[in-house]
Design a protein around this motif. Structure first.
Motif, PDB file in Angstrom:
ATOM      1  N   UNK A   1       0.838  -1.201   0.000  1.00 50.67           N
ATOM      2  CA  UNK A   1       0.000   0.000   0.000  1.00 50.67           C
ATOM      3  C   UNK A   1       0.864   1.238   0.000  1.00 50.67           C
ATOM      4  N   UNK A   2       2.047   1.105  -0.516  1.00 55.60           N
ATOM      5  CA  UNK A   2       2.972   2.236  -0.503  1.00 55.60           C
ATOM      6  C   UNK A   2       2.860   3.050  -1.794  1.00 55.60           C
ATOM      7  N   UNK A   3       3.808   3.891  -1.985  1.00 53.88           N
ATOM      8  CA  UNK A   3       3.802   4.804  -3.145  1.00 53.88           C
ATOM      9  C   UNK A   3       3.967   4.048  -4.467  1.00 53.88           C
ATOM     10  N   UNK A   4       4.625   2.913  -4.434  1.00 58.18           N
ATOM     11  CA  UNK A   4       4.850   2.166  -5.682  1.00 58.18           C
ATOM     12  C   UNK A   4       3.537   1.712  -6.318  1.00 58.18           C
ATOM     13  N   UNK A   5       2.560   1.342  -5.483  1.00 59.63           N
ATOM     14  CA  UNK A   5       1.265   0.923  -6.034  1.00 59.63           C
ATOM     15  C   UNK A   5       0.563   2.082  -6.742  1.00 59.63           C
ATOM     16  N   UNK A   6       0.656   3.267  -6.122  1.00 58.61           N
ATOM     17  CA  UNK A   6       0.030   4.448  -6.747  1.00 58.61           C
ATOM     18  C   UNK A   6       0.751   4.784  -8.056  1.00 58.61           C
ATOM     19  N   UNK A   7       2.070   4.701  -8.028  1.00 58.51           N
ATOM     20  CA  UNK A   7       2.820   4.991  -9.246  1.00 58.51           C
ATOM     21  C   UNK A   7       2.508   3.975 -10.355  1.00 58.51           C
ATOM     22  N   UNK A   8       2.374   2.708  -9.986  1.00 58.37           N
ATOM     23  CA  UNK A   8       2.049   1.676 -10.985  1.00 58.37           C
ATOM     24  C   UNK A   8       0.672   1.917 -11.588  1.00 58.37           C
ATOM     25  N   UNK A   9      -0.281   2.273 -10.733  1.00 59.77           N
ATOM     26  CA  UNK A   9      -1.632   2.545 -11.246  1.00 59.77           C
ATOM     27  C   UNK A   9      -1.629   3.782 -12.150  1.00 59.77           C
ATOM     28  N   UNK A  10      -0.889   4.785 -11.715  1.00 63.25           N
ATOM     29  CA  UNK A  10      -0.795   6.000 -12.550  1.00 63.25           C
ATOM     30  C   UNK A  10      -0.158   5.688 -13.905  1.00 63.25           C
ATOM     31  N   UNK A  11       0.871   4.877 -13.875  1.00 64.43           N
ATOM     32  CA  UNK A  11       1.542   4.521 -15.149  1.00 64.43           C
ATOM     33  C   UNK A  11       0.600   3.752 -16.071  1.00 64.43           C
ATOM     34  N   UNK A  12      -0.190   2.863 -15.532  1.00 65.93           N
ATOM     35  CA  UNK A  12      -1.166   2.113 -16.345  1.00 65.93           C
ATOM     36  C   UNK A  12      -2.193   3.055 -16.954  1.00 65.93           C
ATOM     37  N   UNK A  13      -2.690   3.997 -16.147  1.00 70.54           N
ATOM     38  CA  UNK A  13      -3.685   4.945 -16.656  1.00 70.54           C
ATOM     39  C   UNK A  13      -3.098   5.829 -17.766  1.00 70.54           C
ATOM     40  N   UNK A  14      -1.871   6.272 -17.514  1.00 75.98           N
ATOM     41  CA  UNK A  14      -1.226   7.109 -18.526  1.00 75.98           C
ATOM     42  C   UNK A  14      -1.016   6.344 -19.829  1.00 75.98           C
ATOM     43  N   UNK A  15      -0.574   5.110 -19.759  1.00 76.53           N
ATOM     44  CA  UNK A  15      -0.358   4.310 -20.971  1.00 76.53           C
ATOM     45  C   UNK A  15      -1.666   4.075 -21.717  1.00 76.53           C
ATOM     46  N   UNK A  16      -2.731   3.777 -20.984  1.00 75.59           N
ATOM     47  CA  UNK A  16      -4.029   3.568 -21.643  1.00 75.59           C
ATOM     48  C   UNK A  16      -4.498   4.844 -22.356  1.00 75.59           C
ATOM     49  N   UNK A  17      -4.343   5.954 -21.655  1.00 79.99           N
ATOM     50  CA  UNK A  17      -4.741   7.226 -22.257  1.00 79.99           C
ATOM     51  C   UNK A  17      -3.908   7.538 -23.491  1.00 79.99           C
ATOM     52  N   UNK A  18      -2.633   7.226 -23.397  1.00 76.77           N
ATOM     53  CA  UNK A  18      -1.754   7.501 -24.532  1.00 76.77           C
ATOM     54  C   UNK A  18      -2.107   6.629 -25.731  1.00 76.77           C
TER      55      UNK A  18
END
Length: 389
Positions: free
Chosen positions: A265-282
């Motif tokens: 539940x640390x920052x890495x999970x948030x970063x991974x989710x953000x990266x997935x969202x960014x890739x999908x949007x891209x």
């Protein structure tokens, strides 16, 4: 009519046996027949014979023979004389020359060149076989067709010409002029045919050049309007970018699922989710955007379809240009090889003795026709006289 009584020695006692005919004597009818024979047969015969042998002037004959040859037509040498070669073109050219050499246009041109009227009207004492001084153009044409005999062999296309004149030099000059005029006509027709074939091929080449230029200008305008060199290449680049983003998205989603499975539940999970969202949007943006910066109110598929059509027009124009260029070269090569020329196998001759007019033949034929006409008239008159007696 008074019946002449038979002498006693000719009388017979049997009434069934007709008495013998008395000896015929010379009557007025016989005198009229003799006079008519002298007036209608002998006198015209003497007049015709006197004119033919005393007044009619000598005529000399010059001959020339030639054939139109075509280098394009396969030549089989001596076999061409028995019909084993293609003679269609030669026959057509021979007919063309036949009509041309008998035309009033050619007669008038020949008269201007060599003075036909002076040649044909030199014998004023011979009004039957010469041309009058005040002859019209139609009279000159009719006299030309009588003095110049043109024969065409329909099987081989050979042309034989006999020209008659009142001097050997004039006859040869006429045949020489006919030969030269026929050569000029054949050369002109051949030159026009070659020029037309090359001109038509060059005209087609000019049309294909204009079409090719229009196709290239349309491609250039399309590229300037849509700010891209090659939409198909842009599609390939777009596909490559989307494939790379999809691969990164897959790796990011695996990483996100791994972190979730670990219960982090640390920052890495948030970063991974953000990266997935960014890739999908891209990826969505890449799929919906216009590669190379196209207009926002035009779909990329329409741009690609337009470019494909222009590219197809350009390819067709290039192929048409190549074919037209090859056609021009072929037309020029054919024009250099396809040459019609006049092959003369009997040059213009100059006679040494007069062979025209055929005095004896004309005299005999004329006298024969006069005698037949007189005999027919006599038989008709005698038949009608005996019928209505």
């Amino acid at each position: 009519m008074k019946v002449q009584e038979l002498p006693r020695q000719f009388k017979t006692g049997n009434p069934r046996i007709p008495p013998p005919v008395a000896r015929a004597g010379w009557t007025v009818r016989h005198t009229m027949l003799a006079v008519s024979f002298v007036v209608a047969v002998l006198l015209p015969a003497v007049v015709v014979a006197s004119y033919m042998f005393l007044i009619a002037r000598d005529q000399y004959v010059s001959e020339v023979s030639f054939v139109v040859r075509d280098d394009e037509t396969p030549n089989m040498g001596l076999l061409a004389g028995i019909g084993l070669s293609s003679v269609g073109n030669a026959t057509t050219d021979a007919k063309m020359l036949y009509e041309y050499l008998r035309s009033p246009t050619f007669v008038a041109e020949t008269d201007r060149q060599i003075g036909l009227r002076g040649m044909f009207a030199r014998t004023e004492s011979d009004p039957v076989f010469s041309l009058g001084r005040d002859a019209t153009q139609e009279d000159l044409v009719a006299f030309w067709r009588r003095m110049v005999t043109i024969s065409v062999d329909s099987a081989t296309g050979m042309i034989g010409i006999e020209a008659q004149a009142f001097s050997p030099a004039d006859a040869r000059r006429i045949t020489q002029e006919i030969h030269d005029a026929a050569g000029r006509l054949v050369n002109n027709v051949s030159d026009k045919a070659r020029d037309n074939s090359v001109r038509y091929a060059e005209r087609d080449l000019a049309k294909t050049e204009a079409r090719l230029a229009e196709a290239r200008i349309a491609i250039a305008r399309f590229r300037d309007l849509n700010r891209m060199m090659d939409p198909q290449a842009a599609v390939n680049i777009n596909s490559t970018v989307i494939a790379g983003l999809s691969q990164e998205l897959t790796e990011a989603m695996i990483q996100l699922e791994t972190l979730r499975a670990q219960g982090s539940a640390d920052v890495r999970l948030v970063q991974a989710q953000t990266r997935v969202d960014v890739l999908r949007s891209r990826i969505e943006d890449e799929q919906q955007s216009y590669v190379g910066g196209g207009k926002a109110d035009v779909s990329f598929s329409a741009v690609l379809d337009g470019y494909t059509k222009l590219q197809l027009d350009l390819e067709l124009a290039e192929k048409s240009y190549s074919l037209a260029l090859a056609g021009v070269e072929a037309a020029r090569s054919k024009a250099e090889q396809d040459t019609r020329y006049l092959a003369t196998f009997v040059p213009p001759t100059e006679a040494q003795t007069a062979t025209r007019p055929r005095r004896l033949m004309i005299t005999l034929l004329t006298v024969t026709f006069i005698f037949i006409a007189w005999l027919s008239a006599v038989l008709i008159v005698c038949s009608n006289r005996d019928r209505f007696k």
